[in-house]
Design an enzyme around this catalytic site. Sequence first.
Site, PDB file in Angstrom:
ATOM      1  N   TYR A   1       4.013   6.343  10.236  1.00  0.00           N
ATOM      2  CA  TYR A   1       3.132   5.245   9.831  1.00  0.00           C
ATOM      3  C   TYR A   1       3.914   4.133   9.122  1.00  0.00           C
ATOM      4  O   TYR A   1       3.696   2.944   9.385  1.00  0.00           O
ATOM      5  CB  TYR A   1       2.007   5.774   8.927  1.00  0.00           C
ATOM      6  CG  TYR A   1       0.901   4.771   8.710  1.00  0.00           C
ATOM      7  CD1 TYR A   1      -0.127   4.620   9.641  1.00  0.00           C
ATOM      8  CD2 TYR A   1       0.887   3.953   7.576  1.00  0.00           C
ATOM      9  CE1 TYR A   1      -1.133   3.685   9.452  1.00  0.00           C
ATOM     10  CE2 TYR A   1      -0.113   3.021   7.370  1.00  0.00           C
ATOM     11  CZ  TYR A   1      -1.122   2.894   8.310  1.00  0.00           C
ATOM     12  OH  TYR A   1      -2.125   1.963   8.118  1.00  0.00           O
TER      13      TYR A   1
ATOM     14  N   PRO B   1      -4.377  -0.273  18.605  1.00  0.00           N
ATOM     15  CA  PRO B   1      -4.089  -0.655  17.213  1.00  0.00           C
ATOM     16  C   PRO B   1      -4.201   0.488  16.196  1.00  0.00           C
ATOM     17  O   PRO B   1      -3.912   0.290  15.014  1.00  0.00           O
ATOM     18  CB  PRO B   1      -5.115  -1.756  16.929  1.00  0.00           C
ATOM     19  CG  PRO B   1      -6.188  -1.582  17.933  1.00  0.00           C
ATOM     20  CD  PRO B   1      -5.584  -0.927  19.120  1.00  0.00           C
TER      21      PRO B   1
ATOM     22  N   HIS C   1       0.843  -1.202   0.000  1.00  0.00           N
ATOM     23  CA  HIS C   1       0.000   0.000   0.000  1.00  0.00           C
ATOM     24  C   HIS C   1       0.875   1.247   0.000  1.00  0.00           C
ATOM     25  O   HIS C   1       1.750   1.399   0.848  1.00  0.00           O
ATOM     26  CB  HIS C   1      -0.898   0.021   1.242  1.00  0.00           C
ATOM     27  CG  HIS C   1      -2.123  -0.825   1.085  1.00  0.00           C
ATOM     28  ND1 HIS C   1      -3.304  -0.546   1.724  1.00  0.00           N
ATOM     29  CD2 HIS C   1      -2.351  -1.926   0.338  1.00  0.00           C
ATOM     30  CE1 HIS C   1      -4.208  -1.456   1.381  1.00  0.00           C
ATOM     31  NE2 HIS C   1      -3.649  -2.303   0.553  1.00  0.00           N
TER      32      HIS C   1
ATOM     33  N   LYS D   1       0.902  -0.591  15.079  1.00  0.00           N
ATOM     34  CA  LYS D   1       2.296  -0.725  15.515  1.00  0.00           C
ATOM     35  C   LYS D   1       2.614  -1.960  16.357  1.00  0.00           C
ATOM     36  O   LYS D   1       3.789  -2.303  16.526  1.00  0.00           O
ATOM     37  CB  LYS D   1       2.708   0.524  16.323  1.00  0.00           C
ATOM     38  CG  LYS D   1       2.788   1.786  15.517  1.00  0.00           C
ATOM     39  CD  LYS D   1       3.953   1.738  14.545  1.00  0.00           C
ATOM     40  CE  LYS D   1       3.917   2.855  13.548  1.00  0.00           C
ATOM     41  NZ  LYS D   1       4.006   2.436  12.167  1.00  0.00           N
TER      42      LYS D   1
ATOM     43  N   TYR E   1      -9.188   5.600   7.571  1.00  0.00           N
ATOM     44  CA  TYR E   1      -9.299   5.916   9.004  1.00  0.00           C
ATOM     45  C   TYR E   1     -10.270   7.073   9.111  1.00  0.00           C
ATOM     46  O   TYR E   1      -9.979   8.170   8.614  1.00  0.00           O
ATOM     47  CB  TYR E   1      -7.954   6.349   9.582  1.00  0.00           C
ATOM     48  CG  TYR E   1      -6.917   5.238   9.682  1.00  0.00           C
ATOM     49  CD1 TYR E   1      -6.714   4.568  10.884  1.00  0.00           C
ATOM     50  CD2 TYR E   1      -6.139   4.868   8.589  1.00  0.00           C
ATOM     51  CE1 TYR E   1      -5.775   3.561  11.001  1.00  0.00           C
ATOM     52  CE2 TYR E   1      -5.183   3.859   8.695  1.00  0.00           C
ATOM     53  CZ  TYR E   1      -5.007   3.211   9.898  1.00  0.00           C
ATOM     54  OH  TYR E   1      -4.063   2.220  10.018  1.00  0.00           O
TER      55      TYR E   1
END
Length: 389
Positions: free
Chosen positions: A384, A292, A72, A296, A200
């Site tokens: 990220y 979550p 991704h 990580k 998100y």
Amino acid sequence: MRTQVAIIGSGPAGLLLGQLLTNAGIDNIILDRVSKDYILGRVRAGVLEEGMVDMLDRAGAGERMHREGLPHDGFSLAFDGRDHRIDLFGLTGRRVMVYGQTELTHDLMDKREASGDSSVYEATNVTPHDFDGAGPYVTYEKDGVTHRIDCDFIAGCDGYHGVSRKSVPESALKSYERIYPFGWLGILAEVPPVSHELIYANHPRGFALCSMRSHTRSRYYIQCALDEKIEDWSDDRFYDELRRRLPAEHAESMVTGPSFEKSIAPLRSFVAEPMRFGKLFLVGDAAHIVPPTGAKGLNLAASDVYYLFDGLLGYYADKSSAGIDAYSERALKRVWRAVRFSWSMTTMLHRFPDTGEFGQKIQEAELDYLVSSKAASTALAENYVGLPY
Ligand SMILES: Cc1cc2nc3c(=O)[nH]c(=O)nc-3n(C[C@H](O)[C@H](O)[C@H](O)COP(=O)(O)OP(=O)(O)OC[C@H]3O[C@@H](n4cnc5c(N)ncnc54)[C@H](O)[C@@H]3O)c2cc1C
């Protein structure tokens, strides 16, 4: 029985460490209190940083991940009714891999079996002993018989509820903890993901995450109160609530279907310091837990293994204890950065019971700044995809 490194826990941390040690010719035995099938039935993480991908390659267990995993290059932050893409690759030159924890656990187990190394499943009363002295050993029971494994080191890879951290005297341990006032209600369903990238979503009704495990399998979550009961959430009710929290284009195009896994997970941040006590090392969830939201938890297990393996390799190959002496400090430095990131993502994206409409407006202003400033987007993207080891 004798081995060089006794590993407690056959999750990703234990299996990865075991495989790297085996590849380097260092003897190890893995003990787990549950069966292989039980471990493979657990649905957990799915977003891998490049560091984790590299570690699986190094272990020789990355082939299927490269074939079936989904690289991704970005993800979407949805708020105020719109999608805002974070271009991970454009901002950092790096990407993440979507590949389920269950799959990579499977690959590591297969690799271990092919290597012919010892793993003992359904071992009860696993107990580490004398790790502060010269002769550490681990005892366990299997089929009514007590066994003893003498070793040089013990790696406690047994998760948050494991025995390793609990075996350390309380006075030698400092714990830091934050419990969040909500949980995640998640489902897994055999339906194509609503978007090819993760979404998100920050919404006045609460956070939502649209994730996936493959082109045909979706993992969806919604923020929920901690006292929600699974049985009150039919699939229809879940999808209705998820749709309400997403921009209209996604809500309208979402394909729904029966879930085959549904669970509620509480969210917490937890760190135990230090991560070494004499000859016992804490690795992965045994030492720390993150919510979550930043994806990580699994990735931190991989970086801990990186530092510990480096130390053990130095000890056995070069007779140097510098690496194992530095393990806790090196690992914790990266752990705290990920704890900070996971906390900030959680704080920015969830609805907190006590912050009201003011809190919502502040979050939207923060998100708006984040997507309109290249510097802020880059900082988010850099964390990220994973900070360097
Ligand atoms: C419900 C859930 C959802 C999650 N979702 C995400 C996510 O979306 N993204 C993310 O990054 N992370 C997620 N995580 C976190 C991630 O799964 C963990 O960080 C990861 O599993 C850590 O690996 P580990 O090997 O350290 O621990 P674990 O995977 O917990 O493995 C520990 C092993 O030790 C064994 N064990 C425990 N006690 C004993 C004992 N006394 N004796 C012997 N063996 C023992 C256990 O059976 C287990 O197999 C999630 C976790 C949970 C619980």
